[in-house]
Design a protein around this motif. Structure first.
Motif, mmCIF file in Angstrom:
data_model
loop_
_atom_site.group_PDB
_atom_site.id
_atom_site.type_symbol
_atom_site.label_atom_id
_atom_site.label_comp_id
_atom_site.label_asym_id
_atom_site.label_seq_id
_atom_site.Cartn_x
_atom_site.Cartn_y
_atom_site.Cartn_z
ATOM 1 N N LEU A 457 0.834 -1.225 0.000
ATOM 2 C CA LEU A 457 0.000 0.000 0.000
ATOM 3 C C LEU A 457 0.860 1.262 0.000
ATOM 4 N N GLN A 458 1.969 1.195 0.736
ATOM 5 C CA GLN A 458 2.884 2.342 0.796
ATOM 6 C C GLN A 458 3.407 2.678 -0.606
ATOM 7 N N SER A 461 0.607 4.169 -2.751
ATOM 8 C CA SER A 461 0.381 5.573 -2.350
ATOM 9 C C SER A 461 1.477 6.465 -2.908
ATOM 10 N N SER A 465 0.824 9.526 -5.691
ATOM 11 C CA SER A 465 1.192 10.916 -5.393
ATOM 12 C C SER A 465 1.851 11.614 -6.568
ATOM 13 N N MET A 471 -1.117 15.534 -3.043
ATOM 14 C CA MET A 471 -1.206 14.355 -2.184
ATOM 15 C C MET A 471 0.157 14.046 -1.574
ATOM 16 N N ARG A 473 3.253 12.004 0.112
ATOM 17 C CA ARG A 473 3.784 10.649 -0.011
ATOM 18 C C ARG A 473 4.014 10.037 1.352
#
Ligand SMILES: Nc1ncnc2c1ncn2[C@@H]1O[C@H](COP(=O)(O)OP(=O)(O)OP(=O)(O)O)[C@@H](O)[C@H]1O
Ligand SMILES: [Mg+2]
Length: 473
Positions: A457-458, A461, A465, A471, A473
């Motif tokens: 998920l990191q 994301s 970004s 958004m 990071r």
């Protein structure tokens, strides 16, 4: 505390009233303190006062009930005020002066000549060890200016407040009255200078409020003390419905000023009788010269009486009702009459100093200085006296008061602004707090995921970004 004594006097119907609507009257007597008045719609209203003087009442009755007790008090150094109030042509001046101030017919004599007789009789019967002096000032308030009726060149007398004497007329002529004949002569000369005009209701209508101020000084020879009593009689100008009387030009301007100051008087009475202590501290005395002058009489240490003069004619019922409502309200005013003793003046006299109370002494110094100095220097000296707290100039008191009010208002508004700013700062912090809590919750949920999922998920994301501006990071 004592209440203001309020009496009502109905004059006989005038020739004009009889001509217009005959002998009808709108009042019905119950007894000497109660009566019913009917308005234009024949609705009856019952009123109660300390005494009602009906049409056939005598001048002596009014004096004995309403005035004599106050005259006796004034000789004993308790200040007193008697005010005649009512519609134009209702009988105020007749009650005060009589048909003529020099009237010799005993029955027709008004309050003023009887006051003169009363004062001198009281003095004559007092102890030999007491020396009395009686002085008289006469001013009128015309178009909101105070004029000296003994010296027309003094056409803008200032009203001041002395710590010792209370409200006083700065620089007004004071005539020493040595006997009743001299007193009547002085009254007559002052009255001759009064502003008079013709209204529909009254051929010789008073267009000014007239103030008669008797000062009675009483010096005890053994104790070397001076006590002073002030007796103030006020013959007000009459209220007038200008739309009804059709006043024009100068008469209209006069009527407007008269009505304005009478409504200021009504406002002061309302404020004094409204009952709440917070409001009681805001008595609008400075709204007119009349209310300033009557400050002691209405809210101070004076014994006061009001004579409400009315016409009994149905054609004037609404004016009479408004006079009676004014009187009914004034009955609730409470004053605290007390004796004022001035400082020991004996030692001053020995030193050759000027006689009189402390304020009078300063007044006299100013008078003497005005013979040697120019007007501006005298004014400067007076201001210095005021600054030193020896005199209180009401105008400057007003300035101070209004400045003080301004500062209070400014402080309140800046405090309210600061509270508003604090409130929006708190709202902003609450919003930030919410966002932080949400982020913390999300981070905690992320941490709780199995190791591989969190890393995955990191990375997603991080990738997103790059595509979504703003958004993190
Ligand atoms: N009690 C009375 N007995 C006989 N006549 C009276 C009485 N009261 C008033 N009058 C007469 O009525 C007329 C108007 O009275 P007065 O001048 O006293 O009115 P006022 O209230 O002073 O009016 P204004 O406000 O216009 O000065 C006068 O002619 C006066 O003589
Ligand atoms: Mg009059």
């Amino acid at each position: 505390m004592s209440n203001v004594t309020v009496c009502v006097r109905f004059r006989p119907l005038s020739a004009k009233e009889k001509r217009d609507i005959g002998d009808n009257i709108c009042i019905q007597s119950i007894d000497s303190e109660n009566f019913i008045i009917k308005d234009e719609k024949e609705e009856g209203f019952t009123f109660s006062f300390d005494k009602i003087f009906y049409e056939e009442s005598k001048q002596a009755d009014v004096y004995e009930f309403l005035v004599l007790p106050i005259v006796r008090d004034a000789v004993n150094s308790i200040n007193g005020t008697i005010i005649a109030y009512g519609q134009t042509g209702a009988g105020k001046t007749y009650s005060m002066e009589g048909s003529n101030i020099l009237e010799s017919d005993e029955k027709k004599k008004g309050i003023l000549p009887r006051v003169v007789d009363g004062l001198f009789t009281c003095i004559k019967t007092s102890a030999d060890s007491t020396k009395y002096t009686i002085k008289l000032s006469m001013v009128e308030i015309y178009m909101e200016k105070v004029r000296d009726l003994f010296d027309l060149s003094k056409d803008n007398i200032q009203i001041k407040e002395s710590k010792i004497q209370g409200i006083l007329l700065s620089g007004a002529t004071e005539i020493s009255l040595s006997n009743p004949a001299k007193a009547l002569q002085s009254l007559s000369s002052g009255i001759a200078n009064r502003a008079i005009g013709e209204t529909q209701m009254n051929m010789a209508s008073s267009r000014s409020h007239c103030v008669y101020m008797f000062t009675i000084d009483q010096q005890s020879l053994s104790e070397k003390r001076v006590k002073s009593g002030k007796l103030v009689l006020v013959d007000l100008a009459g209220s007038e419905k200008v739309e009804k009387t059709g006043a024009e030009g100068r008469l209209l301007e006069e009527a407007k000023t008269i009505n304005k100051s009478l409504s200021a008087l009504g406002n002061v009475i309302n404020a004094l009788t409204c009952g709440t202590p917070a409001k009681a501290s805001h008595i609008p005395y400075r709204d007119s010269k009349l209310t300033r002058l009557l400050q002691d009489a209405l809210g101070g240490n004076s014994r006061s009486a009001l004579l409400c003069c009315c016409s009994p004619s149905p054609s004037n019922a609404s004016e009479s009702l408004s006079t009676l409502r004014f009187g009914a309200r004034a009955r609730h005013i409470k004053t605290s009459p007390l004796v004022k003793v001035n400082e020991d003046k004996g030692s001053d006299k020995k030193n050759g100093a000027l006689s009189g109370t402390r304020d009078e002494t300063f007044e006299k110094i100013l008078e003497k200085m005005s013979e040697r100095l120019n007007a501006e220097d005298v004014k400067l000296l007076e201001e210095l006296f005021i600054q030193a707290g020896l005199f209180v100039d009401l105008d400057s008191t007003d300035d101070l008061e209004s400045n003080f009010q301004d500062v209070v208002e400014q402080t309140i508004s800046s405090l309210m602004k600061a509270v508003e700013e604090l409130r929006s700062a708190v709202q902003m912090l609450q919003r930030e707090n919410m966002t932080l809590k949400e982020r913390l919750g999300a981070a905690e949920r992320l941490d709780a995921l199995p190791g591989g999922t969190a890393d995955f998920l990191q990375k997603i994301s991080g990738l997103l970004s790059y595509f979504i501006p703003g958004m993190q990071r």
